[in-house]
Design a protein around this motif. Structure first.
Motif, mmCIF file in Angstrom:
data_model
loop_
_atom_site.group_PDB
_atom_site.id
_atom_site.type_symbol
_atom_site.label_atom_id
_atom_site.label_comp_id
_atom_site.label_asym_id
_atom_site.label_seq_id
_atom_site.Cartn_x
_atom_site.Cartn_y
_atom_site.Cartn_z
ATOM 1 N N PRO A 23 8.119 -2.708 6.191
ATOM 2 C CA PRO A 23 7.978 -2.812 7.633
ATOM 3 C C PRO A 23 6.625 -2.230 8.053
ATOM 4 N N LEU A 24 5.866 -2.956 8.815
ATOM 5 C CA LEU A 24 4.544 -2.481 9.220
ATOM 6 C C LEU A 24 4.644 -1.603 10.457
ATOM 7 N N THR A 25 5.234 -0.447 10.282
ATOM 8 C CA THR A 25 5.351 0.504 11.377
ATOM 9 C C THR A 25 4.006 1.201 11.578
ATOM 10 N N ASP A 26 3.886 1.917 12.675
ATOM 11 C CA ASP A 26 2.653 2.667 12.934
ATOM 12 C C ASP A 26 2.385 3.676 11.820
ATOM 13 N N LYS A 27 3.447 4.312 11.312
ATOM 14 C CA LYS A 27 3.283 5.313 10.255
ATOM 15 C C LYS A 27 2.809 4.677 8.956
ATOM 16 N N VAL A 28 3.343 3.516 8.622
ATOM 17 C CA VAL A 28 2.918 2.810 7.410
ATOM 18 C C VAL A 28 1.450 2.404 7.532
ATOM 19 N N GLN A 29 1.064 1.894 8.689
ATOM 20 C CA GLN A 29 -0.327 1.494 8.886
ATOM 21 C C GLN A 29 -1.263 2.701 8.845
ATOM 22 N N ALA A 30 -0.821 3.826 9.427
ATOM 23 C CA ALA A 30 -1.645 5.044 9.391
ATOM 24 C C ALA A 30 -1.792 5.544 7.955
ATOM 25 N N ALA A 31 -0.712 5.468 7.183
ATOM 26 C CA ALA A 31 -0.772 5.883 5.775
ATOM 27 C C ALA A 31 -1.725 4.986 5.004
ATOM 28 N N GLN A 32 -1.692 3.691 5.302
ATOM 29 C CA GLN A 32 -2.590 2.740 4.641
ATOM 30 C C GLN A 32 -4.042 3.103 4.926
ATOM 31 N N ARG A 33 -4.359 3.382 6.183
ATOM 32 C CA ARG A 33 -5.737 3.734 6.538
ATOM 33 C C ARG A 33 -6.177 5.039 5.884
ATOM 34 N N ALA A 34 -5.253 5.994 5.740
ATOM 35 C CA ALA A 34 -5.587 7.309 5.187
ATOM 36 C C ALA A 34 -5.473 7.356 3.665
ATOM 37 N N GLY A 35 -4.966 6.287 3.047
ATOM 38 C CA GLY A 35 -4.815 6.286 1.592
ATOM 39 C C GLY A 35 -3.671 7.154 1.111
ATOM 40 N N ILE A 36 -2.630 7.292 1.932
ATOM 41 C CA ILE A 36 -1.474 8.129 1.604
ATOM 42 C C ILE A 36 -0.364 7.237 1.051
ATOM 43 N N PRO A 37 0.301 7.658 -0.028
ATOM 44 C CA PRO A 37 1.346 6.836 -0.637
ATOM 45 C C PRO A 37 2.496 6.514 0.312
ATOM 46 N N VAL A 38 2.935 5.273 0.278
ATOM 47 C CA VAL A 38 4.126 4.818 0.995
ATOM 48 C C VAL A 38 5.154 4.523 -0.081
ATOM 49 N N VAL A 39 6.267 5.254 -0.065
ATOM 50 C CA VAL A 39 7.237 5.144 -1.152
ATOM 51 C C VAL A 39 8.626 4.782 -0.641
ATOM 52 N N HIS A 40 9.421 4.256 -1.561
ATOM 53 C CA HIS A 40 10.819 3.912 -1.320
ATOM 54 C C HIS A 40 11.651 5.192 -1.434
ATOM 55 N N PRO A 41 12.773 5.292 -0.728
ATOM 56 C CA PRO A 41 13.632 6.478 -0.847
ATOM 57 C C PRO A 41 14.111 6.765 -2.274
ATOM 58 N N ASP A 42 14.128 5.777 -3.152
ATOM 59 C CA ASP A 42 14.517 6.021 -4.543
ATOM 60 C C ASP A 42 13.588 7.010 -5.239
ATOM 61 N N TRP A 43 12.367 7.150 -4.732
ATOM 62 C CA TRP A 43 11.423 8.109 -5.312
ATOM 63 C C TRP A 43 12.007 9.515 -5.260
ATOM 64 N N LEU A 44 12.652 9.849 -4.144
ATOM 65 C CA LEU A 44 13.269 11.177 -4.024
ATOM 66 C C LEU A 44 14.349 11.391 -5.069
ATOM 67 N N LEU A 45 15.180 10.388 -5.277
ATOM 68 C CA LEU A 45 16.253 10.510 -6.264
ATOM 69 C C LEU A 45 15.678 10.665 -7.671
ATOM 70 N N ALA A 46 14.620 9.926 -7.970
ATOM 71 C CA ALA A 46 13.989 10.055 -9.278
ATOM 72 C C ALA A 46 13.396 11.451 -9.469
ATOM 73 N N CYS A 47 12.822 12.011 -8.411
ATOM 74 C CA CYS A 47 12.296 13.383 -8.482
ATOM 75 C C CYS A 47 13.429 14.370 -8.732
ATOM 76 N N LYS A 48 14.528 14.172 -8.033
ATOM 77 C CA LYS A 48 15.673 15.077 -8.190
ATOM 78 C C LYS A 48 16.236 15.030 -9.604
ATOM 79 N N PHE A 49 16.517 13.821 -10.092
ATOM 80 C CA PHE A 49 17.153 13.694 -11.392
ATOM 81 C C PHE A 49 16.183 13.884 -12.549
ATOM 82 N N GLY A 50 14.905 13.663 -12.310
ATOM 83 C CA GLY A 50 13.900 13.873 -13.344
ATOM 84 C C GLY A 50 13.388 15.302 -13.388
#
Length: 198
Positions: A114-141
């Protein structure tokens, strides 16, 4: 450390070999006081303390991860970030934000970002946009996982920086290959983290 034998006690043979250090440590007084160090620290506290270091220094901004009427602090994703030692926000601040987490649009067959304002701002700033599964992988890994493996479809990175949103269409062969490669890497990370399927 030499033990004094009490009357009526049997003589214990000295511990030797690889267990001698553990035996010596077990017989030492615990720095927190008391005779038994297990009475001082609960293993659950030790594990929670270890987990709090996983996302230390990360500030996660959420976008479209839950209904607008729900209080953010009550959502399990928000609580998980805090348990993993990160901080959360609903406002994008390029000076603080390290990740933008967004759930793909379930109504779109291609699961586009979804091209929300936050996603577009992250794109301009070069900040990672991740899926919520990333959190689960961090937890279990038990460690911060590579963001590239959990980048949403249509995102690509260059030298570890998220640089642009590419539209995946029928004529975008190189984009399809990159998306397939990212999906393969994501599945490998999920398998390594102990999750089956995606």
């Amino acid at each position: 450390m030499r033990r004094v034998q009490q009357p009526g006690q049997q003589q214990q043979p000295p511990v030797t070999g690889s267990n001698s250090n553990a035996s010596t440590a077990a017989n030492q007084p615990h720095p927190g006081g008391g005779d038994n160090p297990m009475q001082i620290r609960d293993v659950r506290e030790c594990l929670a303390e270890e987990r709090r270091g996983i996302l230390s220094g990360c500030c996660i901004v959420f976008s479209r991860c839950w209904p607008q009427h729900q209080a953010p602090a009550d959502h399990p994703l928000w609580q998980l970030v805090l348990r993993l030692g990160g901080s959360c926000s609903m406002r994008f601040d390029p000076a603080r934000t390290t990740h933008v987490m967004v759930a793909p649009d379930p109504g779109n067959a291609r699961s586009a970002v979804p091209l929300t304002d936050k996603v577009q701002a992250a794109q301009r700033a070069g900040i990672p946009v991740v899926h919520p599964d990333w959190l689960l992988a961090c937890k279990f890994g038990w460690a911060r996982q590579p963001e590239e493996a959990f980048a949403l479809p249509g995102y690509s990175s260059s030298n570890g920086r998220y640089c642009s949103i590419k539209l995946l269409g029928p004529s975008a062969d190189s984009s399809k290959a990159a998306a397939a490669s990212a999906q393969h890497e994501r599945e490998a990370v999920i398998r390594a983290a102990g999750r089956v399927g995606s």
